[in-house]
Write a protein that holds these residues in place. Structure first.
Motif, PDB file in Angstrom:
ATOM      1  N   ALA A 177       0.910  -1.349   0.034  1.00 16.16           N
ATOM      2  CA  ALA A 177       0.029  -0.108  -0.047  1.00 16.16           C
ATOM      3  C   ALA A 177       0.816   1.154  -0.032  1.00 16.16           C
ATOM      4  N   LEU A 178       2.175   1.153   0.783  1.00 12.85           N
ATOM      5  CA  LEU A 178       2.737   2.512   0.846  1.00 12.85           C
ATOM      6  C   LEU A 178       3.281   2.632  -0.656  1.00 12.85           C
ATOM      7  N   LEU A 182       2.893   6.011  -2.759  1.00 15.45           N
ATOM      8  CA  LEU A 182       4.346   6.694  -3.524  1.00 15.45           C
ATOM      9  C   LEU A 182       4.283   6.627  -4.947  1.00 15.45           C
ATOM     10  N   ALA A 183       3.958   5.801  -5.430  1.00 13.59           N
ATOM     11  CA  ALA A 183       3.859   5.814  -6.984  1.00 13.59           C
ATOM     12  C   ALA A 183       2.680   6.838  -7.361  1.00 13.59           C
ATOM     13  N   ALA A 184       1.655   6.811  -6.655  1.00 16.57           N
ATOM     14  CA  ALA A 184       0.551   7.824  -7.247  1.00 16.57           C
ATOM     15  C   ALA A 184       1.081   9.208  -6.937  1.00 16.57           C
ATOM     16  N   LEU A 192       9.724  16.742  -7.482  1.00 17.64           N
ATOM     17  CA  LEU A 192      10.111  15.661  -6.624  1.00 17.64           C
ATOM     18  C   LEU A 192       9.638  14.203  -7.040  1.00 17.64           C
ATOM     19  N   SER A 193       9.259  14.276  -8.083  1.00 20.80           N
ATOM     20  CA  SER A 193       8.912  12.919  -8.747  1.00 20.80           C
ATOM     21  C   SER A 193       9.960  11.530  -8.533  1.00 20.80           C
ATOM     22  N   PRO A 194      11.100  12.148  -9.007  1.00 15.88           N
ATOM     23  CA  PRO A 194      11.911  10.930  -8.988  1.00 15.88           C
ATOM     24  C   PRO A 194      12.148  10.321  -7.422  1.00 15.88           C
ATOM     25  N   PHE A 195      12.127  11.448  -6.499  1.00 13.99           N
ATOM     26  CA  PHE A 195      12.476  10.573  -4.956  1.00 13.99           C
ATOM     27  C   PHE A 195      11.271   9.831  -4.724  1.00 13.99           C
ATOM     28  N   PHE A 196       9.996  10.251  -5.041  1.00 19.54           N
ATOM     29  CA  PHE A 196       8.648   9.402  -4.759  1.00 19.54           C
ATOM     30  C   PHE A 196       8.776   8.210  -5.559  1.00 19.54           C
ATOM     31  N   ALA A 197       9.308   8.113  -6.604  1.00 17.23           N
ATOM     32  CA  ALA A 197       9.387   6.871  -7.442  1.00 17.23           C
ATOM     33  C   ALA A 197      10.441   6.039  -6.971  1.00 17.23           C
TER      34      ALA A 197
END
Length: 306
Positions: free
Chosen positions: A9-10, A14-16, A283-288
């Motif tokens: 779920a996490l 994070l992907a979303a 910040l997308s790369p960090f969450f990906a």
């Protein structure tokens, strides 16, 4: 099992978040630069690369300059000009480097000595005209040249450097320290060998004669005030005139570096003006990456549970 579901779920969450392309305000420093390339005949001298297959100074500029531009931060702008005869000529005014890198690199790759409109090479005049163009666009200047003046400077020396717009930047020296022959071409632009000593004028025949001219062979105060000292010399050979360019750069308030200097990119950033630019940091790369780490952790947890 519950740990695996929680990690899954996490990871999905994070992907979303990564897909939503979150960002935060950020400030960066960019550069605005007019790159001006010497395309006169001495830039055809082949003194780069292996001795068995050397390539020309202009070839080396075409190879290195796109890489130098690629290292500029996005938001920076770069323009392109060429120098021949006694002036520089702007091909295009500065454009944003990341969005326009491909046309910039292609334009540089197609630079050719045949674009020159005259055979002379008065470097000081070319730098002065490039400084005027840079000042008009509020950009800095990077001028790439070997420093070979043709015909030789008059006894009084070069023109003074004028940097009224307080342009920053670099003169970049191109070529080796050891003199090499200058290729010669016919009227169709085909290489037919190298210039010989007797093909060149080795002294100036403009401006006031040198004080020692009267002691030269062939001197005549009316018919030949320069004498015949210009009939022999080394103007048929060309080397990087680093000291001359350093003095010119210092007078113009510019830095000096060699094209093959490993720290050239650092020097460029130090000798050009940093322009603050407001933007946003993605910040997308960090969450990906975090999402991927959660997915890998889920797999490891499930494997241990078995």
């Amino acid at each position: 099992m519950k740990t695996g579901l929680a990690l899954l779920a996490l990871g999905a969450g994070l992907a979303a978040l990564a897909a939503a392309t979150p960002s935060v305000p950020a400030r960066t420093s960019v550069r605005n630069i007019l790159f001006t390339v010497d395309i006169t005949g001495s830039m055809n001298v082949r003194d780069y690369g292996p001795s068995q297959a050397p390539h020309s100074r202009l070839d080396e500029v075409r190879r290195r300059l796109p890489a130098l531009i690629r290292e500029l931060p996005c938001g920076s702008r770069a323009g392109l000009a060429v120098f021949a005869e006694r002036q520089s000529f702007t091909f295009f005014r500065p454009v944003e480097v990341c969005a326009n890198y491909t046309p910039l690199a292609e334009a540089i790759g197609r630079l050719d000595w045949r674009m020159g409109w005259d055979g002379d090479s008065r470097i000081s005049s070319g730098v002065n005209s490039a400084l005027r163009f840079a000042a008009a666009d509020d950009t800095d200047l990077v001028f790439l040249t070997d420093g070979h003046e043709a015909p030789p400077l008059p006894h009084g020396g070069r023109r003074p450097m004028r940097n009224a717009g307080e342009v920053s930047g670099l003169i970049v020296g191109v070529g080796a320290d050891r003199p090499s022959p200058i290729p010669r071409h016919d009227e169709r632009g085909r290489e037919i060998g190298f210039y010989r000593m007797e093909d060149m004028v080795h002294g100036a025949r403009i401006g006031a004669p040198a004080p020692t001219a009267s002691s030269e062979p062939g001197f005549h105060p009316r018919n030949n005030p320069y004498g015949e000292a210009d009939l022999s010399g080394s103007e048929h050979l060309s080397a990087l005139r680093a000291g001359y360019l350093e003095a010119m750069a210092s007078e113009a308030g510019l830095g000096f570096a060699r094209l093959d200097d490993p720290s050239l990119s650092t020097r460029l950033m130090a000798d050009t003006r940093a322009i603050p630019l407001a933007g946003r940091r993605d910040l997308s790369p960090f969450f990906a990456i975090a999402s991927l780490a959660a997915a890998v952790s889920t797999l490891l947890v499930n494997r241990r549970a078995r």
